[in-house]
Design a protein around this motif. Structure first.
Motif, PDB file in Angstrom:
ATOM      1  N   GLY A  46     -67.393 -55.334  75.438  1.00 32.22           N
ATOM      2  CA  GLY A  46     -66.872 -54.269  76.300  1.00 32.22           C
ATOM      3  C   GLY A  46     -65.410 -54.462  76.644  1.00 32.22           C
ATOM      4  O   GLY A  46     -64.615 -53.512  76.630  1.00 32.22           O
ATOM      5  N   ILE A  47     -65.030 -55.704  76.921  1.00 30.98           N
ATOM      6  CA  ILE A  47     -63.644 -56.003  77.274  1.00 30.98           C
ATOM      7  C   ILE A  47     -62.725 -55.787  76.075  1.00 30.98           C
ATOM      8  O   ILE A  47     -61.628 -55.228  76.200  1.00 30.98           O
ATOM      9  CB  ILE A  47     -63.535 -57.448  77.808  1.00 30.98           C
ATOM     10  N   GLY A  48     -63.161 -56.199  74.895  1.00 26.60           N
ATOM     11  CA  GLY A  48     -62.340 -56.008  73.701  1.00 26.60           C
ATOM     12  C   GLY A  48     -62.094 -54.547  73.401  1.00 26.60           C
ATOM     13  O   GLY A  48     -60.962 -54.137  73.108  1.00 26.60           O
ATOM     14  N   ILE A  49     -63.155 -53.737  73.470  1.00 21.51           N
ATOM     15  CA  ILE A  49     -63.020 -52.311  73.191  1.00 21.51           C
ATOM     16  C   ILE A  49     -62.198 -51.619  74.289  1.00 21.51           C
ATOM     17  O   ILE A  49     -61.339 -50.777  74.014  1.00 21.51           O
ATOM     18  CB  ILE A  49     -64.405 -51.658  73.051  1.00 21.51           C
ATOM     19  N   ALA A  50     -62.464 -52.007  75.555  1.00 27.71           N
ATOM     20  CA  ALA A  50     -61.720 -51.410  76.667  1.00 27.71           C
ATOM     21  C   ALA A  50     -60.230 -51.719  76.574  1.00 27.71           C
ATOM     22  O   ALA A  50     -59.388 -50.892  76.937  1.00 27.71           O
ATOM     23  CB  ALA A  50     -62.273 -51.918  77.993  1.00 27.71           C
ATOM     24  N   ALA A  51     -59.889 -52.902  76.066  1.00 29.59           N
ATOM     25  CA  ALA A  51     -58.477 -53.258  75.931  1.00 29.59           C
ATOM     26  C   ALA A  51     -57.745 -52.303  74.996  1.00 29.59           C
ATOM     27  O   ALA A  51     -56.561 -52.001  75.200  1.00 29.59           O
ATOM     28  CB  ALA A  51     -58.356 -54.691  75.413  1.00 29.59           C
ATOM     29  N   ASP A  52     -58.455 -51.804  73.956  1.00 30.28           N
ATOM     30  CA  ASP A  52     -57.851 -50.844  73.032  1.00 30.28           C
ATOM     31  C   ASP A  52     -57.847 -49.427  73.589  1.00 30.28           C
ATOM     32  O   ASP A  52     -56.882 -48.676  73.419  1.00 30.28           O
ATOM     33  CB  ASP A  52     -58.621 -50.839  71.700  1.00 30.28           C
ATOM     34  N   LEU A  53     -58.928 -49.048  74.265  1.00 25.89           N
ATOM     35  CA  LEU A  53     -59.108 -47.649  74.649  1.00 25.89           C
ATOM     36  C   LEU A  53     -58.628 -47.338  76.068  1.00 25.89           C
ATOM     37  O   LEU A  53     -58.165 -46.233  76.331  1.00 25.89           O
ATOM     38  CB  LEU A  53     -60.582 -47.264  74.521  1.00 25.89           C
ATOM     39  N   VAL A  54     -58.768 -48.286  76.990  1.00 28.17           N
ATOM     40  CA  VAL A  54     -58.449 -48.033  78.398  1.00 28.17           C
ATOM     41  C   VAL A  54     -57.085 -48.591  78.767  1.00 28.17           C
ATOM     42  O   VAL A  54     -56.296 -47.934  79.445  1.00 28.17           O
ATOM     43  CB  VAL A  54     -59.546 -48.635  79.316  1.00 28.17           C
ATOM     44  N   GLY A  55     -56.809 -49.803  78.330  1.00 30.87           N
ATOM     45  CA  GLY A  55     -55.536 -50.425  78.665  1.00 30.87           C
ATOM     46  C   GLY A  55     -55.666 -51.922  78.809  1.00 30.87           C
ATOM     47  O   GLY A  55     -56.707 -52.427  79.242  1.00 30.87           O
ATOM     48  N   ARG A  56     -54.609 -52.633  78.462  1.00 35.81           N
ATOM     49  CA  ARG A  56     -54.647 -54.088  78.515  1.00 35.81           C
ATOM     50  C   ARG A  56     -54.659 -54.631  79.949  1.00 35.81           C
ATOM     51  O   ARG A  56     -55.372 -55.562  80.262  1.00 35.81           O
ATOM     52  CB  ARG A  56     -53.434 -54.674  77.783  1.00 35.81           C
ATOM     53  N   ARG A  57     -53.832 -54.048  80.811  1.00 34.51           N
ATOM     54  CA  ARG A  57     -53.627 -54.620  82.149  1.00 34.51           C
ATOM     55  C   ARG A  57     -54.918 -54.657  82.971  1.00 34.51           C
ATOM     56  O   ARG A  57     -55.335 -55.715  83.455  1.00 34.51           O
ATOM     57  CB  ARG A  57     -52.558 -53.810  82.895  1.00 34.51           C
ATOM     58  N   LEU A  58     -55.538 -53.511  83.171  1.00 36.98           N
ATOM     59  CA  LEU A  58     -56.751 -53.450  83.979  1.00 36.98           C
ATOM     60  C   LEU A  58     -57.854 -54.306  83.364  1.00 36.98           C
ATOM     61  O   LEU A  58     -58.570 -55.020  84.076  1.00 36.98           O
ATOM     62  CB  LEU A  58     -57.215 -51.996  84.115  1.00 36.98           C
ATOM     63  N   THR A  59     -57.978 -54.255  82.059  1.00 41.92           N
ATOM     64  CA  THR A  59     -58.998 -55.038  81.380  1.00 41.92           C
ATOM     65  C   THR A  59     -58.780 -56.527  81.605  1.00 41.92           C
ATOM     66  O   THR A  59     -59.732 -57.289  81.829  1.00 41.92           O
ATOM     67  CB  THR A  59     -58.979 -54.743  79.867  1.00 41.92           C
ATOM     68  N   PHE A  60     -57.529 -56.951  81.561  1.00 38.50           N
ATOM     69  CA  PHE A  60     -57.199 -58.362  81.739  1.00 38.50           C
ATOM     70  C   PHE A  60     -57.586 -58.842  83.137  1.00 38.50           C
ATOM     71  O   PHE A  60     -58.189 -59.913  83.305  1.00 38.50           O
ATOM     72  CB  PHE A  60     -55.695 -58.545  81.507  1.00 38.50           C
ATOM     73  N   VAL A  61     -57.260 -58.059  84.155  1.00 37.67           N
ATOM     74  CA  VAL A  61     -57.575 -58.431  85.537  1.00 37.67           C
ATOM     75  C   VAL A  61     -59.084 -58.551  85.740  1.00 37.67           C
ATOM     76  O   VAL A  61     -59.581 -59.530  86.324  1.00 37.67           O
ATOM     77  CB  VAL A  61     -56.980 -57.404  86.520  1.00 37.67           C
ATOM     78  N   VAL A  62     -59.822 -57.571  85.260  1.00 38.59           N
ATOM     79  CA  VAL A  62     -61.283 -57.591  85.417  1.00 38.59           C
ATOM     80  C   VAL A  62     -61.883 -58.805  84.713  1.00 38.59           C
ATOM     81  O   VAL A  62     -62.749 -59.506  85.259  1.00 38.59           O
ATOM     82  CB  VAL A  62     -61.902 -56.285  84.874  1.00 38.59           C
ATOM     83  N   ALA A  63     -61.416 -59.071  83.498  1.00 41.60           N
ATOM     84  CA  ALA A  63     -61.962 -60.193  82.732  1.00 41.60           C
ATOM     85  C   ALA A  63     -61.719 -61.520  83.437  1.00 41.60           C
ATOM     86  O   ALA A  63     -62.613 -62.383  83.493  1.00 41.60           O
ATOM     87  CB  ALA A  63     -61.333 -60.218  81.340  1.00 41.60           C
ATOM     88  N   LEU A  64     -60.523 -61.710  83.991  1.00 40.00           N
ATOM     89  CA  LEU A  64     -60.211 -62.972  84.656  1.00 40.00           C
ATOM     90  C   LEU A  64     -60.966 -63.132  85.973  1.00 40.00           C
ATOM     91  O   LEU A  64     -61.269 -64.253  86.388  1.00 40.00           O
ATOM     92  CB  LEU A  64     -58.705 -63.066  84.925  1.00 40.00           C
ATOM     93  N   ALA A  65     -61.273 -62.023  86.635  1.00 35.75           N
ATOM     94  CA  ALA A  65     -61.924 -62.094  87.948  1.00 35.75           C
ATOM     95  C   ALA A  65     -63.374 -62.557  87.873  1.00 35.75           C
ATOM     96  O   ALA A  65     -63.944 -63.007  88.881  1.00 35.75           O
ATOM     97  CB  ALA A  65     -61.846 -60.731  88.631  1.00 35.75           C
ATOM     98  N   LEU A  66     -63.993 -62.472  86.705  1.00 32.04           N
ATOM     99  CA  LEU A  66     -65.409 -62.805  86.591  1.00 32.04           C
ATOM    100  C   LEU A  66     -65.692 -64.282  86.876  1.00 32.04           C
ATOM    101  O   LEU A  66     -66.696 -64.617  87.516  1.00 32.04           O
ATOM    102  CB  LEU A  66     -65.921 -62.441  85.189  1.00 32.04           C
ATOM    103  N   LEU A  67     -64.821 -65.186  86.421  1.00 22.81           N
ATOM    104  CA  LEU A  67     -65.079 -66.615  86.602  1.00 22.81           C
ATOM    105  C   LEU A  67     -65.031 -67.046  88.065  1.00 22.81           C
ATOM    106  O   LEU A  67     -65.962 -67.710  88.543  1.00 22.81           O
ATOM    107  CB  LEU A  67     -64.095 -67.429  85.756  1.00 22.81           C
ATOM    108  N   PRO A  68     -63.972 -66.703  88.842  1.00 21.20           N
ATOM    109  CA  PRO A  68     -63.998 -67.087  90.257  1.00 21.20           C
ATOM    110  C   PRO A  68     -65.135 -66.440  91.031  1.00 21.20           C
ATOM    111  O   PRO A  68     -65.705 -67.066  91.940  1.00 21.20           O
ATOM    112  CB  PRO A  68     -62.635 -66.626  90.785  1.00 21.20           C
ATOM    113  N   LEU A  69     -65.507 -65.220  90.677  1.00 23.71           N
ATOM    114  CA  LEU A  69     -66.644 -64.585  91.333  1.00 23.71           C
ATOM    115  C   LEU A  69     -67.916 -65.379  91.084  1.00 23.71           C
ATOM    116  O   LEU A  69     -68.738 -65.581  91.990  1.00 23.71           O
ATOM    117  CB  LEU A  69     -66.805 -63.154  90.807  1.00 23.71           C
TER     118      LEU A  69
END
Length: 405
Positions: A68-91
């Motif tokens: 989902g993150i890989g596809i979203a990075a192409d279709l939605v945008g790199r910035r938002l996808t990057f933030v969401v992906a990084l937030a999963l580990l501390p959560l």
């Protein structure tokens, strides 16, 4: 703000901040990698089977999230996808701090990808963020520099992971997860400093489908081998040698350091041997070590192999990533990394389930521990054959490999 940039220049400033946030994240991941199995096995006494189920469930979840993150990075945008992906580990780490009930541990493992499916430098914990990190590395480097920066970023991540693994042996396990959560959150705060490209694709159709499919098939076998053994390297020492967390953190840290320095050899291996021969030389060593490790049940021998095994797996990873980007269209890089990781982790989950039940049978039959390691070697050998079948005609761009003679 998302910005476009020339495709074949290297953005050193953004790469520096990308390295910094990867360091913070990797220290966090290294701490979790050591602390989690000790929490499940030693403090809560939940057993190897349940640990295996948690690892495998986390692996499957990471596969879905990574896609989902890989596809979203192409279709939605790199910035938002990057933030969401990084937030999963501390959560994920916060969930363990709040509660160590079985449902909380399952949810934490699933959200954070706590499955250790891969060495520390290879992004073993929190792996759903790996596709977007690889995309950004690709877009921030020229092809001439790409393998070198894949190696350097993996190197600094590995050093940080090794430090995190060492730190994971100090304090209570709750304190370890609290610090890991804080470091993971700090990595998210650095994302505005990394330049990201705009989303460039508006169709789900893939022009590079054939190349992506080939890398996904090799990824499936690679993932199966990883799932069979990698999540159980620490439990292996707990089961056979009763190693404590304060000892294992040192061994895990040294193993991570060796793997990290091995990554620096990737550009030289690529230049001297090329893509196929480089992968064959390094991973053939992994096949031999995996078969020997459980057979010679002497602690110094097992420890020596443990220190080297992750290095042989990851040494050629930057070469493989650079070659894949050569064969994939620029606007399909997110999909390529996401699909590849999904294929790898889907099979890895099956291997993790299998080995979890094998380790759970240790008391009845101590020999069952041999089977995952032997199967690991066989699957990885088959994977090398598939690489040669698929990519024997691949030619790298001029200047990447040394000219014959």
């Amino acid at each position: 703000m998302e910005e476009s940039r020339p495709a074949e220049t290297t953005d050193s400033r953004s790469l520096t901040f990308l390295a910094a946030l990867r360091v913070l994240r990797s220290v966090s991941a290294g701490m979790i990698n050591v602390a989690f199995p000790f929490l499940v096995l030693e403090e809560l006494h939940l057993g190897y089977v349940l640990l295996g189920v948690m690892y495998a469930s986390a692996t499957l979840a990471t596969a879905v999230l990574g896609l989902g993150i890989g596809i979203a990075a192409d279709l939605v945008g790199r910035r938002l996808t990057f933030v969401v992906a990084l937030a999963l580990l501390p959560l994920s780490a916060v969930l363990v701090v709040v509660s160590t009930s079985v449902p909380s541990l399952f949810l934490a493992a699933v959200i954070g990808g706590i499955s250790a499916t891969g060495s520390l430098p290879g992004g073993g914990v929190g792996g759903a963020a790996q596709p977007i990190q690889s995309i950004l590395t690709t877009e921030l480097t020229s092809r001439k520099d790409r393998t070198r920066f894949y190696s350097l970023l993996a190197f600094v991540s590995g050093i940080a992971s090794a430090a995190g693994a060492y730190l994971g042996g100090f304090g209570t396990i709750q304190e370890v997860f609290a610090v890991a959560a804080a470091l993971g959150a700090a990595s998210v705060l650095l994302t505005p400093m990394v330049r990201t490209g705009k989303s460039v694709r508006r169709s789900l159709t893939l022009k590079s489908g054939a190349a992506i499919g080939k890398f996904s098939l090799t990824g499936m076998l690679n993932g199966l081998s990883q799932g069979l053994v990698t999540p159980y390297l620490i439990p292996f020492f707990i089961a056979l040698y009763s190693v404590t967390r304060q000892e294992m953190n040192v061994y895990a840290g040294v193993s991570g350091l060796i793997a990290s320095f091995a990554l620096l050899l990737a550009p030289r291996i690529e230049r001297r041997l090329g893509f196929l021969k480089g992968i064959t030389a390094t991973r053939s060593a992994s096949v031999v070590l995996s078969i020997v490790m459980p057979l010679v049940r002497l602690f110094p021998v097992s420890l020596f192999i443990y220190l080297l095994l992750p290095a042989t797996r990851v040494m050629a990873l930057p070469i493989q990533q650079a070659a894949m980007m050569d064969m994939v269209a620029e606007d399909e890089r997110g999909a390529a990394f996401g699909i590849n990781q999904t294929a790898r982790l889907a099979l890895s989950a099956g291997g993790t389930y299998f080995s979890g039940f094998e380790f759970g049978s240790l008391e009845a039959d101590p020999m069952v521990i041999d089977y995952p390691f032997a199967l690991y070697g066989a699957v990885l050998a088959a994977n090398l054959c598939l690489y040669w079948w698929f990519f024997r005609r691949y030619k790298p761009p001029p200047g990447v490999t040394k000219a014959p003679g």
